[in-house]
Design an enzyme around this catalytic site. Structure first.
Site, PDB file in Angstrom:
ATOM      1  N   CYS A  83      -1.163   4.543  -1.855  1.00  0.00           N
ATOM      2  CA  CYS A  83      -2.015   4.510  -2.912  1.00  0.00           C
ATOM      3  C   CYS A  83      -2.129   5.844  -3.599  1.00  0.00           C
ATOM      4  CB  CYS A  83      -3.225   3.968  -2.648  1.00  0.00           C
ATOM      5  SG  CYS A  83      -4.120   3.198  -4.007  1.00  0.00           S
ATOM      6  N   HIS A 182      -1.955  -0.733   0.463  1.00  0.00           N
ATOM      7  CA  HIS A 182      -2.446  -0.314   1.530  1.00  0.00           C
ATOM      8  C   HIS A 182      -1.983  -1.104   2.696  1.00  0.00           C
ATOM      9  CE1 HIS A 182      -5.319   2.429  -0.079  1.00  0.00           C
ATOM     10  NE2 HIS A 182      -5.599   1.557  -1.129  1.00  0.00           N
ATOM     11  N   GLU A 184      -1.880  -0.083   5.757  1.00  0.00           N
ATOM     12  CA  GLU A 184      -2.759   0.329   7.001  1.00  0.00           C
ATOM     13  C   GLU A 184      -4.125  -0.388   7.042  1.00  0.00           C
ATOM     14  OE1 GLU A 184      -2.577   1.960   4.086  1.00  0.00           O
ATOM     15  OE2 GLU A 184      -4.272   2.832   3.317  1.00  0.00           O
TER      16      GLU A 184
HETATM   17  N1  GLN Z   1      -7.672   5.431  -7.724  1.00  0.00           N
HETATM   18  C1  GLN Z   1      -7.673   6.358  -6.345  1.00  0.00           C
HETATM   19  C2  GLN Z   1      -6.675   7.727  -6.751  1.00  0.00           C
HETATM   20  O1  GLN Z   1      -6.686   7.975  -7.989  1.00  0.00           O
HETATM   21  C3  GLN Z   1      -6.477   5.701  -5.499  1.00  0.00           C
HETATM   22  C4  GLN Z   1      -7.132   4.548  -4.925  1.00  0.00           C
HETATM   23  C5  GLN Z   1      -6.915   4.230  -3.496  1.00  0.00           C
HETATM   24  O2  GLN Z   1      -6.128   5.068  -2.746  1.00  0.00           O
HETATM   25  N2  GLN Z   1      -7.157   3.305  -3.059  1.00  0.00           N
HETATM   26  O3  GLN Z   1      -6.484   8.375  -6.024  1.00  0.00           O
END
Ligand code: GLN
Length: 206
Positions: A83, A182, A184
């Site tokens: 992410c 994710h 994790e």
């Molecule tokens: N929107 C977040 C970002 O720009 C990422 C979100 C996440 O890691 N769940 O870093």
């Protein structure tokens, strides 16, 4: 011969560090929190967690970690980002904050908060090429997607349903990998096992 136990760092500036450390330990790795350049020197590989990429970028600047991170990745250190971590490993980003920089390494363009414009978070079944026989229950939280990849990047997974069908959500380029979701957070550690195996193979090659 016993397989080497890799030491995998988790970038611990911000984000879901503990969940990644637990998943990596489940995959047979030793883990270290990385906040300083000296800690980075001691690891065989690095995970960049989910969280907020703008905060991670600012803290990486403050802690003088951006350049050391780039150097290690250029020198072949394996890395996996989920992410926000996917954003951090992208060579190019869209919809970043003003001046937002990344570590880079993967030849891809990632759009920040791409799914989030329509829906903040959602879950979906995503099959991943070469990572287990059944799809992943993937959790997306204000997730990015990959808009385009260079020739050296393999697409491991795409969104399979909904309005964003076909969007790339998992990639690998040599020793670098990234997922928009994710793994994790779900207790399904097949991605971490896959990454730990990649790290062991990289260590054997050194
Ligand atoms: N929107 C977040 C970002 O720009 C990422 C979100 C996440 O890691 N769940 O870093």
């Amino acid at each position: 011969m016993t397989a080497a136990v890799p030491t995998i760092g988790v970038l611990a500036l911000q984000g879901d560090v503990r969940e990644h450390a637990r998943a990596l330990e489940g995959a047979g790795a030793r883990t270290v929190r990385v906040r300083r350049p000296e800690e980075l020197e001691r690891v065989d590989a690095l995970v960049v967690p989910g969280g907020e990429s703008t905060t991670m970028w600012r803290l990486a600047r403050t802690f003088e970690l951006l350049e050391p991170l780039r150097k290690r990745i250029e020198a072949g250190m394996p890395a996996y980002g989920s992410c926000a971590g996917m954003i951090m490993l992208a060579d190019r980003i869209r919809d970043g904050a003003d001046g937002q920089e990344t570590i880079g390494g993967i030849d891809m363009t990632v759009r920040r908060n791409a799914f989030g414009r329509q829906v903040d978070s959602f879950e979906a079944e995503v099959p991943l090429e070469g990572v287990g026989d059944t799809p992943f229950h993937a959790v997306f939280i204000r997730a990015p997607w990959v808009e385009s990849v260079g020739a050296g990047v393999s697409v491991l997974g795409r969104a399979e349903s909904g309005p964003n069908i076909g969007r790339i959500v998992a990639v690998r380029q040599g020793r670098l990998m990234a997922t928009a979701f994710h793994p994790e957070l779900t207790g399904d550690h097949r991605v971490h096992h896959y990454f730990a195996d990649l790290v062991r193979r990289a260590m054997e090659e050194e």
